[in-house]
Motif scaffolding. Sequence first.
Motif, PDB file in Angstrom:
ATOM      1  N   ASP A  68      26.818 -10.120  -5.521  1.00 37.04           N
ATOM      2  CA  ASP A  68      28.205 -10.404  -5.914  1.00 37.04           C
ATOM      3  C   ASP A  68      28.799  -9.215  -6.665  1.00 37.04           C
ATOM      4  O   ASP A  68      29.959  -8.843  -6.447  1.00 37.04           O
ATOM      5  N   CYS A  69      28.005  -8.634  -7.558  1.00 41.50           N
ATOM      6  CA  CYS A  69      28.460  -7.451  -8.299  1.00 41.50           C
ATOM      7  C   CYS A  69      28.704  -6.280  -7.351  1.00 41.50           C
ATOM      8  O   CYS A  69      29.680  -5.540  -7.495  1.00 41.50           O
ATOM      9  N   VAL A  83      21.037  -7.607 -15.258  1.00 37.05           N
ATOM     10  CA  VAL A  83      20.464  -8.580 -14.321  1.00 37.05           C
ATOM     11  C   VAL A  83      19.087  -8.110 -13.851  1.00 37.05           C
ATOM     12  O   VAL A  83      18.144  -8.905 -13.745  1.00 37.05           O
ATOM     13  N   LYS A 114      18.448 -16.257  -7.405  1.00 30.27           N
ATOM     14  CA  LYS A 114      19.795 -16.409  -7.963  1.00 30.27           C
ATOM     15  C   LYS A 114      20.263 -15.092  -8.586  1.00 30.27           C
ATOM     16  O   LYS A 114      21.435 -14.721  -8.477  1.00 30.27           O
ATOM     17  N   LEU A 115      19.338 -14.396  -9.222  1.00 35.32           N
ATOM     18  CA  LEU A 115      19.682 -13.100  -9.812  1.00 35.32           C
ATOM     19  C   LEU A 115      20.003 -12.074  -8.723  1.00 35.32           C
ATOM     20  O   LEU A 115      20.908 -11.253  -8.884  1.00 35.32           O
ATOM     21  N   GLU A 116      19.262 -12.146  -7.618  1.00 33.93           N
ATOM     22  CA  GLU A 116      19.571 -11.251  -6.498  1.00 33.93           C
ATOM     23  C   GLU A 116      20.962 -11.537  -5.941  1.00 33.93           C
ATOM     24  O   GLU A 116      21.718 -10.617  -5.599  1.00 33.93           O
ATOM     25  N   ASP A 117      21.315 -12.823  -5.860  1.00 35.07           N
ATOM     26  CA  ASP A 117      22.654 -13.200  -5.401  1.00 35.07           C
ATOM     27  C   ASP A 117      23.720 -12.655  -6.346  1.00 35.07           C
ATOM     28  O   ASP A 117      24.801 -12.225  -5.901  1.00 35.07           O
ATOM     29  N   MET A 118      23.417 -12.671  -7.648  1.00 33.69           N
ATOM     30  CA  MET A 118      24.350 -12.104  -8.626  1.00 33.69           C
ATOM     31  C   MET A 118      24.526 -10.609  -8.402  1.00 33.69           C
ATOM     32  O   MET A 118      25.637 -10.072  -8.505  1.00 33.69           O
TER      33      MET A 118
END
Length: 228
Positions: A53-54, A27, A46-50
């Motif tokens: 989540d990880c 990511v 959105k990638l930061e949100d991913m």
Amino acid sequence: MSMSVVNSTVSALKGCQNDIGTAMDIVTDVALDLVETEGNEEDIQKLEDMMLDCARLDREINCFVEAVEQMTAQARLQLQPEAMFTLKNQVEEHFAKLQGCFVDSDLHRHSKVVSFTESVRNSGAQANPSASENRDEDMDEDIQVTQSQVNFTCPLTQVEMVNPVKNKKCNHYYDHDAVLGMIRSKHSQKKNFRCPVVGCGNTDVKQSDLVPDAAMKRMIQKNRGTKK
């Protein structure tokens, strides 16, 4: 439930954490590609949100593994067969207790989330230096350090770094394996490890001070590519 099943499950969960770490690295690489091509900020968000989540999943696994290990250790000490029958409920209760000690804001302190944030910030500054003038002082300081970092040689090995990590305290870089090896060696001698960069006043480098720097790693890889 047998202990062998419990141990097997815990081992599988720890393996999942390695996969989570790999996913977070991917990511970060995608985010840096977007920054370098001046991609949409919404996509980067959105990638930061991913990443968060990880980090949340990684934290949950940590809590669950800790709950299992502590409760199974207690069950072994009791030496009572019936203790195994209540193990599931005990693990669930302890897991909930451990989870309750954290808040979502803690996720931003996950080492790979910190690395993601700093790498995206630094890469953006390199792609658009003029934009950095509008950022806060802390961000400017990190940007200046990154832009002035032209030496890719590890101060420990004296060869080009392969997997660079940044010291949050003094902003110096080392190769991951080399610095961890030195920290462990010094601690085995009951000594602190001093930052090897000449003139640095950091006399106690700790593993917790080190964060991966994906942007620096990409710079090294690109520099290596231009030499071929």
